[in-house]
Design an enzyme around this catalytic site. Sequence first.
Site, mmCIF file in Angstrom:
data_model
loop_
_atom_site.group_PDB
_atom_site.id
_atom_site.type_symbol
_atom_site.label_atom_id
_atom_site.label_comp_id
_atom_site.label_asym_id
_atom_site.label_seq_id
_atom_site.Cartn_x
_atom_site.Cartn_y
_atom_site.Cartn_z
ATOM 1 N N GLY A 1 0.835 -1.188 0.000
ATOM 2 C CA GLY A 1 0.000 0.000 0.000
ATOM 3 C C GLY A 1 0.867 1.234 0.000
ATOM 4 C CD GLN B 1 3.907 5.349 2.584
ATOM 5 O OE1 GLN B 1 2.870 4.839 2.228
ATOM 6 N NE2 GLN B 1 4.996 4.655 2.861
ATOM 7 C CB CYS C 1 6.604 1.548 6.616
ATOM 8 S SG CYS C 1 5.989 3.077 5.905
ATOM 9 C CG LEU C 2 7.389 1.036 0.352
ATOM 10 C CD1 LEU C 2 6.539 1.484 -0.833
ATOM 11 C CD2 LEU C 2 8.534 0.159 -0.115
ATOM 12 C CG HIS D 1 0.934 0.535 7.435
ATOM 13 N ND1 HIS D 1 2.021 -0.014 8.055
ATOM 14 C CD2 HIS D 1 1.422 1.468 6.582
ATOM 15 C CE1 HIS D 1 3.135 0.569 7.595
ATOM 16 N NE2 HIS D 1 2.787 1.466 6.704
ATOM 17 C CD GLU D 2 -0.383 2.186 3.221
ATOM 18 O OE1 GLU D 2 0.031 3.356 3.221
ATOM 19 O OE2 GLU D 2 0.380 1.207 3.194
ATOM 20 C CG HIS E 1 1.477 6.318 6.137
ATOM 21 N ND1 HIS E 1 2.684 6.710 6.664
ATOM 22 C CD2 HIS E 1 1.663 5.039 5.703
ATOM 23 C CE1 HIS E 1 3.556 5.711 6.547
ATOM 24 N NE2 HIS E 1 2.953 4.686 5.977
HETATM 25 ZN ZN ZN Z 1 3.791 2.872 5.602
#
Ligand code: ZN
Length: 152
Positions: free
Chosen positions: A46, A51, A88-89, A130-131, A134
Amino acid sequence: MAIYKIVAVPEKVLRQKAKPVTKINAGVLRLLDNMKDTMYAYDGLGLAAPQIGVSKRVVVIDDGEKYYELINPVILESEGEQTASEGCLSVPGVVGVVTRAQKVRVKAMNRDGEEVDILAADLLARAMQHEIDHLEGIVFTDRASSIESENN
Ligand code: ZN
C-alpha cells in the site's frame, strides 16, 4: 506513467495530518495513477499520499487479491485483534511487531466520486489501518511493541 520518489522518516510531511480531497479533478486522478505505479514499482502492499510528499487523504492498496483506491478513507468500525510483523517503504530497513484490529469497515470515495464501503479482514485490514495511519501522521514504529533491523 510516473514513479514518485518515496519520502522517508524523519520528513515532516509524514508527521502531518493530511488534508481531505474536496474535489476529484485531473490532478487527483493523476495522483492516483502515479501512486499505483509507484506502489507496484516498489513492491509495496500500500501507499499513502504523504509517502510521496503529498499531504492529501489518498491511499492505494493491493493485498494481492484486489487493487483499492481510497479517497478520504475513514474507519467506521473495528473488531478483534491481530499481531504481526510490519514494515514500511518510508521506514527503510526496519520491521516491527504491531497489534491492530483484525477486521475493519472502511468508508471512502472512489475515483468516480462514489462512496464505497469495504469490509476488510486480516492482511487487508492491517494494510488499511497502516495506510490510514499515514494520513494522521502516524508511522508503524509509533505502534510497534518491538522494532528491529530487517537484516537481523
Ligand atoms: Zn507505511
